[in-house]
Design an enzyme around this catalytic site. Structure first.
Site, PDB file in Angstrom:
ATOM      1  N   SER A 101       0.828  -1.194   0.000  1.00 34.66           N
ATOM      2  CA  SER A 101       0.000   0.000   0.000  1.00 34.66           C
ATOM      3  C   SER A 101       0.872   1.256   0.000  1.00 34.66           C
ATOM      4  CB  SER A 101      -0.951  -0.062   1.205  1.00 34.66           C
ATOM      5  OG  SER A 101      -1.903   0.952   1.165  1.00 34.66           O
ATOM      6  N   HIS A 126      -2.429  -1.176  -4.345  1.00 33.24           N
ATOM      7  CA  HIS A 126      -3.891  -1.168  -4.472  1.00 33.24           C
ATOM      8  C   HIS A 126      -4.376   0.274  -4.392  1.00 33.24           C
ATOM      9  CE1 HIS A 126      -4.610  -1.605   0.188  1.00 33.24           C
ATOM     10  NE2 HIS A 126      -3.879  -0.566  -0.119  1.00 33.24           N
TER      11      HIS A 126
END
Length: 196
Positions: A101, A126
């Site tokens: 992330s 993501h």
């Protein structure tokens, strides 16, 4: 039984006796920085302060940011990224363990050609997430709009830093995409995979 942060001896130039300092302070003096937790305002401010201070102290000696992070808050992470781009010294990024992330965003934010992953490291990208379930309807709409702006901004940075087309990055950010070190290299998030 917790042992705390280990202490190591350090001798200031010109002083005869060494003093005991915690290992991280000793490593900071060598321009080695660590992100070994979730990104939040506290660690963000610490890393920003260290990068700015070390940049003022010597603006030609590179900084090294070691990353083992599950990700975290977007705004504090973007603040670290912006500081990495702002300081004069090149910032090497090194993934050890996991850069997921916001951790992968910071990994990609290192100086191009100076981004490294250890052989067994994992990288995950993501789209940014939010806690919509806690918001009222009006707040939900405003938060969704802000989230879309953040996603667009992060996507543009990934496109710039990886050299991948916008459609590839956008598609990859639709879901959690985990990569090995060599896959992250092929994806343009790192430039090198460490070898013995």
């Amino acid at each position: 039984m917790p042992i705390g942060v280990p202490k190591v001896p350090f001798r200031n130039p010109g002083e005869e006796d060494a003093v005991w300092v915690d290992v991280y302070n000793r490593l900071y003096r060598e321009r080695l920085l660590f992100l070994g937790q979730e990104v939040d305002s506290e660690i963000s401010n610490q890393l920003i302060g260290l990068m700015v201070y070390l940049s003022i102290e010597n603006d030609t000696k590179d900084l090294y940011l070691f990353i083992n992070s599950p990700g975290g808050w977007v705004i504090p992470g973007v603040a670290i990224y912006d500081t990495m781009q702002f300081v004069q010294p090149d910032v090497h990024t090194i993934c050890m363990g996991l850069a997921a992330s916001m951790g992968s965003f910071l990994l990609a934010g290192g100086e191009i050609t100076k981004r490294l992953a250890f052989p067994h490291a994992r990288v995950m990208i993501h789209q940014p997430a939010s806690s919509f379930y806690e918001a009222q309807t009006g707040e939900f709409i405003l938060e969704a709009e802000e989230l879309l702006k953040l996603r667009e901004s992060l996507t543009r940075v990934y496109v710039q830093r990886t050299g991948k087309p916008l459609w590839v990055v956008s598609e990859d950010m639709e879901r959690d995409v985990f990569m090995s070190a060599t896959e992250a290299q092929a994806h343009g998030i790192v430039d090198l995979v460490a070898v013995k």
